[in-house]
Scaffold this active site. Structure first.
Site, PDB file in Angstrom:
ATOM      1  N   GLU A  78      -1.908  -2.650  -1.421  1.00 36.59           N
ATOM      2  CA  GLU A  78      -1.359  -2.380  -2.756  1.00 36.59           C
ATOM      3  C   GLU A  78      -0.172  -3.290  -3.040  1.00 36.59           C
ATOM      4  OE1 GLU A  78      -2.224   2.401  -2.393  1.00 36.59           O
ATOM      5  OE2 GLU A  78      -0.179   1.687  -2.634  1.00 36.59           O
ATOM      6  N   CYS A 137       6.154   6.863   9.379  1.00 39.77           N
ATOM      7  CA  CYS A 137       7.210   7.668   8.735  1.00 39.77           C
ATOM      8  C   CYS A 137       6.537   8.856   8.032  1.00 39.77           C
ATOM      9  CB  CYS A 137       7.995   6.824   7.736  1.00 39.77           C
ATOM     10  SG  CYS A 137       8.743   5.366   8.497  1.00 39.77           S
ATOM     11  N   CYS A 160       4.382   3.981  -2.141  1.00 40.99           N
ATOM     12  CA  CYS A 160       3.686   3.181  -1.135  1.00 40.99           C
ATOM     13  C   CYS A 160       2.497   3.908  -0.519  1.00 40.99           C
ATOM     14  CB  CYS A 160       4.708   2.827  -0.064  1.00 40.99           C
ATOM     15  SG  CYS A 160       4.070   1.987   1.345  1.00 40.99           S
ATOM     16  N   CYS A 210       0.224   0.787   8.438  1.00 38.01           N
ATOM     17  CA  CYS A 210       1.530   0.620   9.094  1.00 38.01           C
ATOM     18  C   CYS A 210       1.560   1.465  10.353  1.00 38.01           C
ATOM     19  CB  CYS A 210       2.660   1.031   8.149  1.00 38.01           C
ATOM     20  SG  CYS A 210       4.299   0.752   8.874  1.00 38.01           S
ATOM     21  N   CYS A 259       6.706  -5.557  -5.683  1.00 41.22           N
ATOM     22  CA  CYS A 259       6.799  -4.971  -4.349  1.00 41.22           C
ATOM     23  C   CYS A 259       5.565  -5.433  -3.566  1.00 41.22           C
ATOM     24  CB  CYS A 259       6.834  -3.452  -4.498  1.00 41.22           C
ATOM     25  SG  CYS A 259       6.977  -2.603  -2.934  1.00 41.22           S
TER      26      CYS A 259
HETATM   27 FE1  SF4 Z   1       5.599   1.911   7.356  1.00 41.13          FE
HETATM   28 FE2  SF4 Z   1       5.703   3.633   5.315  1.00 41.13          FE
HETATM   29 FE3  SF4 Z   1       7.573   3.705   7.239  1.00 41.13          FE
HETATM   30 FE4  SF4 Z   1       7.473   1.639   5.482  1.00 41.13          FE
HETATM   31  S1  SF4 Z   1       7.931   3.793   5.014  1.00 41.13           S
HETATM   32  S2  SF4 Z   1       7.777   1.518   7.705  1.00 41.13           S
HETATM   33  S3  SF4 Z   1       5.242   1.446   5.195  1.00 41.13           S
HETATM   34  S4  SF4 Z   1       5.374   4.139   7.498  1.00 41.13           S
END
Ligand code: SF4
Length: 382
Positions: A104, A133, A355, A129, A122
């Site tokens: 994206e 998180c 995101c 990833c 962005c």
């Molecule tokens: Fe990865 Fe999402 Fe953490 Fe960014 S916020 S480092 S994209 S898991």
């Protein structure tokens, strides 16, 4: 002696020409194709300034050279699967890379002093990833692979074409932030190559002052990024103490907050430059005055400013946006401690602009047998 004609590459060994830095392109064109150096400059400008999608479009390059290029190289842009435009002007693209991987990119509008619309784009740098998180849709998908420079910068080409943005002296896409899918410092090589290419005055021509790389705090690569001077640094903090950070950003927190801050204290900054800290306000999790107090103490260790981002609720994630009263109280407390803190409102909430949300809904749609390419869910054709 006439230049030796290179043997055409079979399709699988075709060079992905957008994946070459300028020096690599020049070396390849002079060594392998026997072309003069100025030809590399012409091709480079077609690729990065004139949005050429085929060698045939390069009309100031001889037909013979265009044929040689087409035999050995390809120009591959990401394919636009869907484009969604929010009522607030935010534009979100879901892109398919050559192997079908989905990423994206988002355009976020703002107004210049003269009242003109300017966009901040962005960018994603990884498919998925690995950081996991807990508040992030991308994090919940896991890691698929790194993106190449061609794929990272292909996002810029797609956005510029969508906007009809073809004047490098007055670009509509003014700023770039590496804050999309992926952790830039875990794909350092391709991100650094992208930054160098962005910086080229005959290419995309983005000054380092218009680029921000955001990391969740990875030790390896931080110093190299700082010493390159090719972008500003943003650090996703999201928690003011190690215990809370370990809970909401478990992998990032393996490098302790104390060690991260110690590294940032000696991060190379130019005069008047500051590190930006991103702090996502999660209702009832990290938005109390006690948290603000800890945060003020923490960021005062560096030359810093704070972006307070109000959480944009995402399906399947266990967080809520904080109340307006708590957001304002948090911000006011920080200002009272002389910390520069700016509330950044989440944009594009009606189009799943946070995101990873659009890709997540695409994958969910596929699983349910939906066909998003048919324009369901309010998608616009590009
Ligand atoms: Fe990865 Fe999402 Fe953490 Fe960014 S916020 S480092 S994209 S898991």
């Amino acid at each position: 002696m006439p230049p030796v004609r290179p043997t055409p590459c079979p399709p699988s060994r075709m060079i992905d020409i957008l994946n070459l830095t300028y020096d690599e392109l020049e070396a390849w064109m002079t060594d392998a194709l026997g072309e003069p150096r100025f030809r590399a400059r012409q091709v480079w400008q077609w690729l990065w300034q004139k949005n050429a999608r085929s060698f045939d479009a390069m009309t100031n390059v001889s037909k013979a050279t265009r044929a040689r290029l087409a035999e050995s190289a390809r120009i591959t842009w990401p394919e636009v699967r869907t484009v969604k435009t929010s009522s607030d002007g935010t534009v979100k693209f879901l892109l398919a890379l050559a192997d079908g991987a989905l990423v994206e990119t988002v355009l976020i509008p703002s107004e210049s002093r003269e009242g003109k619309v300017r966009m901040t784009q962005c960018l994603s740098c990884q498919v998925g990833c690995a950081m996991g998180c807990t508040f992030c849709s991308t994090g919940s998908m896991g890691f698929e692979r790194n993106m190449t420079m061609a794929e990272i910068l292909g996002q810029v080409l797609v956005a510029r074409e969508h906007l009809g943005d073809d004047r490098p002296d007055h670009p509509i896409v003014r700023n770039l932030v590496f804050m999309g899918m992926g952790e830039p410092l875990l794909n350092l090589n391709e991100v650094m190559r992208s930054l160098r290419t962005l910086n080229d005055e005959f290419g995309l021509c983005f000054s380092p002052r218009r680029i921000t790389v955001s990391t969740c705090g990875i030790e390896k690569g931080l110093r190299e990024l700082g010493e390159s001077g090719l972008a500003f640094l943003a650090v996703s903090l999201h928690a003011p103490n190690q215990e809370l950070r370990a809970r909401i950003m478990p992998r990032a927190a393996r490098w302790t907050l104390d060690d991260l801050m110690a590294a940032l204290e000696s991060y190379p900054l130019k005069t008047r430059e500051r590190i930006t800290f991103e702090y996502l306000l999660l209702g009832g999790v990290n938005d109390s005055i006690d948290h603000a107090r800890e945060l003020a103490r923490l960021v005062s260790r560096t030359k810093a400013k704070l972006n307070l981002i109000v959480y944009n609720p995402a399906e399947g994630l266990p967080y809520e946006a904080p109340s307006q009263a708590r957001i304002l109280a948090f911000e006011q407390y920080l200002w009272s401690k002389n910390v520069t803190a700016i509330i950044r409102k989440s944009k594009g909430q009606d189009i799943k602009a946070a995101c990873g949300q659009l890709k997540a809904s695409e994958l969910a749609g596929q699983a349910a047998g939906d066909d998003m390419a048919e324009g369901t869910d309010g998608m616009e054709a590009p």
